[in-house]
Design a protein around this motif. Structure first.
Motif, PDB file in Angstrom:
ATOM      1  N   ASP A 297       0.831  -1.199   0.000  1.00 48.57           N
ATOM      2  CA  ASP A 297       0.000   0.000   0.000  1.00 48.57           C
ATOM      3  C   ASP A 297       0.865   1.248   0.000  1.00 48.57           C
ATOM      4  OD1 ASP A 297      -2.390  -1.616   2.184  1.00 48.57           O
ATOM      5  OD2 ASP A 297      -2.168  -1.678  -0.022  1.00 48.57           O
ATOM      6  N   ILE A 298       1.965   1.199   0.801  1.00 45.68           N
ATOM      7  CA  ILE A 298       2.876   2.361   0.835  1.00 45.68           C
ATOM      8  C   ILE A 298       3.517   2.561  -0.525  1.00 45.68           C
ATOM      9  CG2 ILE A 298       5.007   3.218   1.875  1.00 45.68           C
ATOM     10  CD1 ILE A 298       4.199   1.817   4.434  1.00 45.68           C
ATOM     11  N   ALA A 299       3.863   1.425  -1.163  1.00 43.47           N
ATOM     12  CA  ALA A 299       4.556   1.519  -2.444  1.00 43.47           C
ATOM     13  C   ALA A 299       3.698   2.179  -3.522  1.00 43.47           C
ATOM     14  CB  ALA A 299       4.992   0.138  -2.906  1.00 43.47           C
ATOM     15  N   THR A 300       2.407   2.233  -3.301  1.00 42.32           N
ATOM     16  CA  THR A 300       1.534   2.874  -4.296  1.00 42.32           C
ATOM     17  C   THR A 300       1.397   4.371  -4.075  1.00 42.32           C
ATOM     18  OG1 THR A 300      -0.407   2.397  -2.942  1.00 42.32           O
ATOM     19  CG2 THR A 300       0.223   0.734  -4.557  1.00 42.32           C
ATOM     20  N   GLN A 301       1.987   4.887  -3.010  1.00 40.87           N
ATOM     21  CA  GLN A 301       1.892   6.309  -2.721  1.00 40.87           C
ATOM     22  C   GLN A 301       2.798   7.093  -3.672  1.00 40.87           C
ATOM     23  OE1 GLN A 301      -0.302   7.483  -0.464  1.00 40.87           O
ATOM     24  NE2 GLN A 301      -0.942   5.343  -0.179  1.00 40.87           N
ATOM     25  N   GLY A 302       2.373   8.300  -4.064  1.00 43.34           N
ATOM     26  CA  GLY A 302       3.124   9.094  -5.039  1.00 43.34           C
ATOM     27  C   GLY A 302       4.477   9.538  -4.531  1.00 43.34           C
ATOM     28  N   TRP A 303       4.500   9.980  -3.299  1.00 47.07           N
ATOM     29  CA  TRP A 303       5.783  10.475  -2.771  1.00 47.07           C
ATOM     30  C   TRP A 303       6.815   9.356  -2.710  1.00 47.07           C
ATOM     31  CZ3 TRP A 303       7.872   8.247   1.520  1.00 47.07           C
ATOM     32  CH2 TRP A 303       7.001   7.473   2.327  1.00 47.07           C
ATOM     33  N   PHE A 304       6.334   8.157  -2.439  1.00 41.71           N
ATOM     34  CA  PHE A 304       7.285   7.041  -2.352  1.00 41.71           C
ATOM     35  C   PHE A 304       7.835   6.705  -3.734  1.00 41.71           C
ATOM     36  CE2 PHE A 304       9.213   3.524  -0.295  1.00 41.71           C
ATOM     37  CZ  PHE A 304       9.204   2.470  -1.210  1.00 41.71           C
ATOM     38  N   ILE A 305       6.936   6.759  -4.727  1.00 38.60           N
ATOM     39  CA  ILE A 305       7.385   6.480  -6.096  1.00 38.60           C
ATOM     40  C   ILE A 305       8.388   7.529  -6.548  1.00 38.60           C
ATOM     41  CG2 ILE A 305       6.612   6.346  -8.499  1.00 38.60           C
ATOM     42  CD1 ILE A 305       3.957   5.225  -7.461  1.00 38.60           C
TER      43      ILE A 305
END
Length: 1184
Positions: free
Chosen positions: A1039-1047
């Motif tokens: 779920d975190i990996a789908t966040q924009g800032w993480f990408i």
């Protein structure tokens, strides 16, 4: 009459009341400030002896030193009259002292007399003893002519000495004119008065002359008297032969006489001696033979610790005489003719000696006190009191003072009554004089100790807080804690008179500031002491006693716990001496232990760990015993030789702290195996002499090895050799057996005799054999080998075998008969009628018809059944067809067996053979059978995938279904720690291999049990437990990996890594051998620079670049490809592009050395200027 008695009673009562009010005197401390400020009367601190004898050649020093405040003044009296020192130019008095110095010029006798020193200041006068000054004298012997002394042999004689009266009296001794001492013995000796006594005179006494000598101590001179000449009248002429006679007097015809006393005369006498001096009693007797002297004391034993018998028994010396030494002392002189006694009555008198010597008295105004002067003597001494050197009776009357014999009482003393009092105790044998001042002092309280002292103590220890003080009147002292409460005294506290406060058991709550306050009528003074209570230093893990082998490691623990505010140091001692760890590399010390590596015997001892802080310390000790292999035995000796034994004796070596448990005796012989040491016998460690049992015809040499718990010692030095005589072998060869290596032979083998069993030379073996159960003759052969083969035998025939050993001295006994067999052949028959019964899923019963034993052609071993799995009854299931076998040992008429461990639901084949020890026979008929269905095996796999709110179960069919599958059974229950929930079941068709189950919540865990089923039943269970909720974190991470800032963050990181890789690649491709970017900016040189070999190269700095080349330059660049023929395929970013039309030149190692042309450089300058700024490659160059 009544009035006098009443007055006496009142006087006694008043004295008692006055004494009851006497208080303890004030003790003035030795504090320098107090001593300087305190006014004190004089005190004599040094004076000359009462009986003072001086050397006339030296200056005369009469000492008198005194102290006091103010400094005392001195004056002297001589013979009771004032001695004016200033009028005599030869006499001076030392500055700030009363010591007189009289120069030696003139007549020193003029100054003989009795001197007394007076030391005075404003508060009184102290006086010295009366010093009797006398000048030492050493007069000469009077001139006299001594006639020869004529005496008859055997008669007693006394040669008088009569030394001149010196001061002090001289020491006398006798010598001859050759200055050789006169030999003294039981017959000839010197008396206490210096006379020389002969108990009887012999003719040999005339061989020398006799001179008395006087040694004067002060003048260090010796005066010699004219010698005596002795003439002896004899009945027999004298010669040296009489010296060796056992009966000297009989040989000389001298008549024997009874003892008589030469000194003292008569049968009794008396002697007076003073207490503390030494008693000297003398008995010298005449007689032939010379009498022996012995001593006793009437009514008591002689005090052995004080008495010493001297001068060949003639003198009794008793040291440090006391009153109990009074009495009658008897000396007895005896020889073989008779005996005589003399009694000496000894009276012990005593000059005065102190019982209570008066001491200085310091009193405050209005206080009471007393001076006591008690002395004892014989006769009883008289007591006289003086004040300031004058009789007290002549002093002014003082109503506050009362003299009562040996005591002076003071009551309600006043300022101004300070004085020095003298007590004189005297009798006819001497006197004692003592000065004691009475000082009336008033002083406000003073604190004598350091101010604001910090005291650190250990918890639960008894603690003392000191507060030294002084004042007059004596102040009252009280203690307070933290400035609060009343005075501390009682319970946990105890207050001493000197101001010290004791805390019986210091606790953490006792910490604080303590104040001591001293007060009297003149004022008060206070001081503070700060107390800190600390935890004790403890060794919580102490070293333990260790016994360790040499060369190993030893660790002594020493873990310390201490108060954190007190730095602690840990030191180690060995045998109470500091252990210098810097000099011994094998010792390692850390915070909690001492480690010793490679322990040596010299490391043994007691190790002490001491943990120390500034206020306490703690120690613990442990002993290290280093053990090692024992030292080798020494001094091997052989004794008691016989034909087959000898006694071996040795001296054990050092055990090295580990008792020797065994001694191993080894031998070496020089005939059969020279140089090889072999074990002979092992003996107990308490033996050092053993009787060794030996073998014949062996030349022995022995050595001994000591064994303890650590290991074996080095072998001892070998003993002398010992040769035993030969004999026939007494041991039968062992290991005799016969067996066939082929079907028509038999090999007979045995073990060779040991070298110590040969018993002689030319050892050989006689082997005998014959067929069993026949009466044929024995066959035999003699050989030196250990094997014999018999050929052309029948197959598997039994033989009787026996053997004996032979040497040059005879043969050994024959061995027991052993049965052997010739060789085996293949069995000629096969088992028949092989069949099966009672078939189930995993086992089957096997039956067959046995073969005739004669067809086995050897020793029957077993029936061997060969079987294999031909196929599975499940279509398409591949099986392993490996052939297996199982043996059945049976001799039954109808043999059978059970074959187990079969696979269910399978087709099997089998056949059987009979086997002997060497061969297998022909095969039986082949049998085919089918096993029944069984329970299936576990599923091939069982997996659980957990998702949010559900679990997904997957499995596969068993590898061994063991029958036709009819489905699966799933059992499951919840898991909560050790508690299990209700069990539930799910059933599935055989074609179903997955199941999804919803979870009530994501924290619920399940345990699953999965089993396959056939018609027979459920098979092996595969158990699994669902993953814990914490293992689902990967889902949240998705779920975190789908966040924009993480990408975005990941992209930035990837871009940065890519840029770094490109920079490294460019640096690699252009900078390994040369730097293209830098070379492009260099000015062109119109002249080509060539090396001697004709190749081009850069100028100076480029030469350094070439020198930096390495083998790595010959490797292909990253990103290039190697072709099949080994050539490197050029990269698209080829350096040829930087030259003109590919004409760039390379040197021998392939590196590019061509210069850029003007045209190329110009094009780059003009046409590519803008593109260079925007090119990503150029941007990377700029970064590089």
């Amino acid at each position: 009459m009544w009035t006098q008695e009443r007055c006496a009673a009142l006087a006694v009562l008043s004295i008692i009341l006055l004494l009851s009010k006497v208080v303890a005197p004030i003790e003035v401390p030795l504090d320098p400030k107090i001593q300087q400020e305190l006014k004190q009367p004089p005190t004599i601190v040094k004076q000359s002896l009462k009986d003072y004898i001086v050397d006339p050649r030296d200056n005369i020093i009469i000492e008198c030193e005194a102290k006091g405040t103010p400094v005392p003044r001195f004056q002297w009296r001589r013979n009771g009259k004032f001695f004016n020192v200033g009028k005599d130019p030869r006499v001076t008095m030392r500055s700030r002292s009363g010591t007189l110095e009289i120069r030696s010029s003139g007549k020193p006798e003029d100054y003989e007399g009795e001197y007394q020193c007076f030391a005075s200041n404003d508060f009184g006068t102290a006086i010295s003893n009366k010093i009797l000054l006398r000048v030492s004298k050493s007069p000469l012997w009077p001139k006299e002519v001594l006639e020869p002394v004529v005496v008859r042999e055997g008669v007693s004689l006394v040669l008088p000495c009569n030394p001149p009266p010196g001061l002090p009296p001289p020491e006398t001794f006798w010598m001859d004119s050759s200055i050789m001492p006169i030999k003294q013995d039981n017959r000839v000796s010197m008396g206490l008065n210096g006379d020389l006594f002969f108990s009887n005179v012999l003719a040999k006494d005339a061989n020398t002359d006799y001179s008395c000598n006087a040694r004067f101590e002060f003048t260090h001179t010796i005066q010699q008297k004219n010698p005596y000449t002795l003439k002896v009248i004899t009945k027999e002429p004298y010669n040296d032969t009489f010296l060796n006679s056992t009966d000297l007097y009989g040989a000389r015809n001298v008549p024997e006489t009874q003892p008589t006393f030469l000194s003292p005369k008569g049968l009794s006498s008396s002697k007076t001696v003073l207490r503390g001096e030494q008693l000297l009693l003398e008995c010298i007797a005449a007689g032939v033979p010379s009498p022996d002297i012995s001593w006793i004391k009437k009514g008591a034993d002689l005090p052995s610790k004080k008495v010493k018998i001297e001068n060949f028994g003639k003198t009794l010396r008793l040291h440090n005489v006391s009153e109990e030494d009074s009495g009658d002392y008897v000396c007895m002189a005896s020889n073989k003719i008779g005996s005589i006694r003399h009694s000496v009555e000894v009276q012990v008198k005593a000059a005065p000696y102190w019982l209570d010597k008066p001491t200085n008295l310091v009193l405050a105004p209005e206080e009471n006190g007393r001076l006591v002067c008690r002395a004892r003597g014989n006769p009883k001494p008289t007591i006289q009191w003086l004040m300031n050197g004058e009789p007290i009776e002549s002093s002014l009357p003082n109503p506050n003072r009362q003299v009562l014999g040996d005591t002076i009482l003071f009551h309600s003393v006043q300022i101004g009554s300070t004085a020095v009092y003298q007590c004189n105790a005297s009798n006819e044998h001497g006197y004692l004089l003592a000065n004691a001042f009475v000082n009336i002092l008033d002083m406000a309280p003073r604190m004598l100790g350091p101010k604001n002292q910090l005291i650190k103590v250990i918890e639960n220890n008894r603690t003392f807080l000191d507060c030294p003080f002084f004042g007059s009147p004596f102040p009252l002292l009280r203690w307070f804690k933290n400035g609060l409460g009343s005075g501390l005294d009682g319970g946990q506290y105890k207050l001493y008179n000197n101001g010290t406060l004791e805390i019986k058991q210091a606790r953490p709550e006792d910490q604080g500031t303590y104040t001591c306050v001293a007060s009297n009528i003149l004022g008060k003074m206070e001081n503070q002491v700060r107390l800190e209570v600390k935890e004790p230093t403890r060794i919580v893990r102490a070293p333990e006693h260790v016994t360790q082998a040499k060369g190993t490691m030893v660790r002594f623990d020493c873990r310390v716990k201490h108060d954190l505010s007190l730095p602690a140091t840990v030191t180690w001692l060995k045998d109470d001496k500091p252990l210098n760890l810097n000099w011994i590399n094998r010792f390692r010390k850390d915070d909690e232990a001492l480690t010793i590596y490679n322990v040596n015997p010299e490391d043994a001892g007691t190790y002490t760990c001491t943990a120390k802080t500034e206020i306490d310390e703690n120690s613990a000790s442990a002993r290290l015993i280093v053990t090692a292999r024992p030292d080798p035995p020494q001094d091997l000796e052989l004794s008691d030789p016989s034909a087959r034994s000898v006694r071996l004796t040795w001296v054990p070596g050092n055990e090295n702290n580990s008792p020797v448990t065994h001694f191993l005796v080894q031998f070496e012989e020089d005939k059969w195996e020279p140089g090889k040491w072999q074990n002979l016998s092992i003996f107990g460690g308490n033996l050092n002499s053993v009787n060794l049992q030996l073998s014949p015809f062996v030349n022995y040499q022995f050595r001994v090895i000591a064994i303890n718990a650590v290991g074996q010692s080095q072998p001892s030095l070998p003993s002398a050799r010992y040769q035993t005589s030969g004999a026939p072998p007494d041991v039968v060869p062992s290991g005799l057996k016969g067996w066939g290596s082929k079907k028509n032979n038999m090999e007979i083998t045995w073990q060779a005799l040991k070298s110590t069993e040969r018993n002689g030379l030319n050892l050989r073996y006689m082997v005998s054999w014959r067929r069993k159960d026949t009466e044929e003759e024995w066959n035999n052969i003699t050989t030196t080998r250990t094997k014999h083969i018999i050929h052309n035998t029948d197959t598997y025939v039994p033989y009787e075998i026996k053997i004996k050993a032979i040497n040059d001295f005879g043969h050994s006994p024959e061995s027991n008969i052993v049965i052997g067999y010739s060789g085996e052949d293949k069995p000629s028959a096969a088992p028949t009628d092989l069949r099966v019964s009672k078939i189930n899923s995993t086992k089957v019963n096997v039956h067959w018809v046995a073969v005739d034993p004669s067809t086995v052609n050897g020793e029957f071993k077993e029936y061997k059944l060969y079987y294999w799995r031909e196929a599975s009854l499940i279509k398409g299931l591949k099986v392993n067809k490996t052939k297996l076998h199982k043996g059945f040992f049976t001799t039954a008429e109808q043999p059978s067996g059970i074959l187990t461990d079969l696979f269910p639901y399978s087709k099997y084949k089998m056949y059987m053979v009979v086997a002997n020890r060497e061969y297998e026979g022909p095969q039986s008929n082949t049998v085919e059978f089918y096993t029944k269905e069984g329970e299936p095996g576990a599923p091939k796999y069982f997996r659980i995938q957990r998702h949010t709110g559900m679990v997904h179960l997957k499995w596969d069919k068993p590898l061994e279904p063991n029958g036709v599958l009819i489905g699966y059974t799933l059992e499951y229950h919840t898991v909560n720690g050790t508690q299990e929930g209700e069990r539930k079941f799910e059933h599935f068709q055989p074609n179903v291999t997955e199941y999804i189950m919803n979870l009530p919540n994501r924290f619920t865990r399940f345990k699953f049990y999965l089993a396959a089923r056939t018609q027979v039943g459920a098979g092996e269970v595969y158990a699994m437990e669902s993953p814990h909720f914490t293992n689902e974190a990967y889902k949240e991470q998705e779920d975190i990996a789908t966040q924009g800032w993480f990408i975005g963050l990941m992209c930035a990181v990837a871009l940065l890594v890519l840029i770094l890789l490109i920079v490294c690649f460019i640096k690699r491709s252009r900078g390994g051998k040369y730097a293209v970017r830098e070379k492009k900016d260099l000015p062109l040189d119109n002249v080509d620079h060539k090396d001697q070999d004709g190749s081009f190269d850069y100028p100076n700095e480029n030469r350094s670049l070439e020198k930096e080349s390495s083998d790595e330059d010959n490797k292909p660049l990253q990103g290039s490809q190697t072709s099949l023929d080994g050539n490197v395929k050029e990269s698209d970013d080829s350096l040829v592009d930087y030259g003109e039309g590919g004409d760039g030149q390379f040197n021998e190692d392939g590196s590019f050395i061509g210069q850029y042309t003007v045209k190329k450089d110009k094009e780059e300058t003009e046409g590519n200027e803008s593109s260079e700024a925007t090119s990503p490659v150029n941007a990377i160059y700029s970064l590089a």
